[in-house]
Design an enzyme around this catalytic site. Sequence first.
Site, short mmCIF file in Angstrom:
data_model
loop_
_atom_site.label_atom_id
_atom_site.label_comp_id
_atom_site.label_asym_id
_atom_site.label_seq_id
_atom_site.Cartn_x
_atom_site.Cartn_y
_atom_site.Cartn_z
N GLU A 192 47.32 50.69 -24.29
CA GLU A 192 47.37 52.15 -24.13
C GLU A 192 46.43 52.84 -25.12
O GLU A 192 46.82 53.72 -25.88
CB GLU A 192 48.80 52.66 -24.26
CG GLU A 192 49.71 52.19 -23.14
CD GLU A 192 51.10 52.83 -23.15
OE1 GLU A 192 51.56 53.26 -24.22
OE2 GLU A 192 51.72 52.92 -22.07
N GLU A 290 52.16 48.65 -16.83
CA GLU A 290 53.53 48.88 -17.28
C GLU A 290 54.19 49.89 -16.35
O GLU A 290 53.62 50.94 -16.08
CB GLU A 290 53.56 49.49 -18.69
CG GLU A 290 53.10 48.58 -19.79
CD GLU A 290 53.22 49.23 -21.18
OE1 GLU A 290 53.93 50.26 -21.30
OE2 GLU A 290 52.62 48.72 -22.12
#
Length: 657
Positions: A192, A290
Amino acid sequence: MKKRWTVLLLAAMMLTACAGKTIEVLNAIPTEKIEGSTLYVKKVENLPDGFIMGMDASSVIAEEQSGVKYYNFAGEEQDVFKTLAENGITHIRVRVWNNPYDAEGHGYGGGNSDVEKAVEIGKRATKYGMKLIVDFHYSDFWADPGKQMVPLAWKDMDIDKKTDALFAFTRDALKEMKREGVAVGMVQLGNETNGAMCGESDFQKIAKLMQAGSKAVRKVYPDALVAVHFANPEKADAYNGYASKLDIYKVDYDVFASSYYPFWHGTLENLSDVLSGVADRYGKKVMVMETSYPYTGEDTDFSGNTISDSTANIVKDYPFTVQGQANNVRNVIDAVAHTKNGIGVVYWEGTWITVGTSSRAENQLKWETYGSGWATSYGGSYDPKDAGKYYGGCAVDNQAMFDATGHPLESLRVWNLVRYGNEVEPTVDAIRDTDLEFDLKGTIALPETVNAVLTSNELAQVPVEWNVTEADIARMHEGGTKTYKITGVAAGLPAAGTVSMVKFNYVKNPGFEDGSLDPWQTEDRGGADQLYIENKLTDSLNGTYHMHFWSAAKDSVDFSLFQEIGDLPAGTYTFTISIMGGDAGDAEIFCYALVDGVETGRTPMKITSYGNWDTQTVEGIKVAAGQTVTVGISVKCSGAGSGAWGKIDDGLLNRQD
Ligand code: CA
């Protein structure tokens, strides 16, 4: 010539050095539909055979060390990796932190996810025919859009030294996996990494680091895919921006991956759009790295969860049920499968459950000892602002695909069933909350049906029995403006609702907060210079809008502002409205009410000076069924000085009895 021989020789030596152990693969991933499931799963059409069905299982070892046992669908204790493979999981994702331990060797938690754990998890995944997705955070602890802290050992390095260190770390970690025979399918360069990674926030430096990581992957696992991973697909143009920079700085990667948490990350249509954009412009593969969804609103480990029934301001696309969780997975798979170059979906930490004791204190001991909670108190030495303050257990145990006792939830079968479909007869899965509003002077009639969410995620109306007595209703009538919680039963499931008793206002757009006049009307007899809805907080009685008037010439302020209202319950009403202003000169201002065009009352009003609102009421407006009421204010001013001016706000038509 000589040079070439050297290269070949080196290559041969490298091959020998890299050749590692061989793990015997027990291919447990089913190639046929699992029969007999009660889970409703709509088939995803045209799903490619090689589509990645992934599960992040980073915490498993710490969980097992804490005493957690996992079971299969037959209720037998079984290696959780076998159970995952048996239900269609093809890839296991594991995060890697450089050194998640303090100087005394105490783990920071979150699985104490170091290279050693990743190798162990990789070996077990490989054994059951799954491939590993290695998620290098390039940090000693959690890296996400909120923080991208540099590993302690690299803290004082300049970018060149850090680049070398990152290359060596990546290469050595992967080499270790290779030696142990781990089947690595994909490697992530950071986690991320929204504009930051490894303590750097200049994208040129980030790209340099990523490129070093990529080089190491190509060297050790040349067949593995190289992925970059970002979050917040809902932020307009962000993904295009990242992809463009990766292109400009020539980072060598294959997969542009996104997190997708439906309660924060926008719609699936948007996700698909932004990923398609990257696939189109840069020719990259795309995927969801995710996602997760709660199967319950309850917490099971005495450590609060990120998402619960009471979480405010989130989008709930599905009920917090096992079926709701499966529907999220199915729909994310569907969206990615139908996105250009979409290659897979990975679920986040579906195996992270409570460590299972009956008290917070006992759980805490396990979290501290084995790192099975999100952070230990020791994590504070590296991350004082977050881990140091809020260390504790698992914040996503209600989003796992195993229950609190380690038994798989039916939703785990979605990974297999999505390929074939399992469109069993939809049943009621959950009852939506019912919000009711009644007039204090009106009738309280509770609805006989409520909204149900079916297992297919469609809505249906089902009969409801409310646990509300006549005495309760009487109390609501007499209790003034107040909100009550009510409960009931519908389709055998609990139903809940709120009853808000309000002084109901039958005027629509009562304070002009729609930003328009509608459905109010004006009759401008004097031809005022200014007569419009104004957006100005300081000049409004409530909200930010009001009706503004001003006119310079004598007698040019002469208008009515009114609204016609039909379909009223028979009864007696009051009408109230407010005005302020000045420079009126000779004035005739009043509020009034007409019933079917016949005036039933008027009350004089006045304007004096700025900020002095005059609020007046017309009472006793008797309305029979089918009659139309007109309520309004009439303003006529001769004007003094620079012309009459004023503001009108907040019309209220309330039941009087
Ligand atoms: Ca929890």
